[in-house]
Design an enzyme around this catalytic site. Sequence first.
Site: not given
Length: 109
Positions: A60-62, A88, A64
């Site tokens: 996961i990141c901010r 996120m 994708g």
Amino acid sequence: MPTVEVTDLKDGDFLLDVRENDEWQAGHAAGALHIPLSEFVARYGELTDAAPQDGRVHVICRSGGRSAQVTMYLVQQGVDAVNVDGGMQVWAAAGRPVVDGKGEPGHVL
């Protein structure tokens, strides 16, 4: 690209957060492993030590994009990895808990 929706994640699924330190400190999923994309290759051993041997790595990141890069790298290494669609931002919008670096309620940068 293997992808999973936030709503399909279960409590206890292994989550790898690849956002940078300031993003992590502001808010992250409790229990996630944090290895920033900028440090990922150098710190890859931390993932192999922490990830379940027979389980999937949910990256996961901010939103994708960065997690997609890491997911592709992991898949090339033979790891069962999937990108968390929407990152996120979707995690928080779905009402999933977000905590800051002190374990208090956090927010997504």
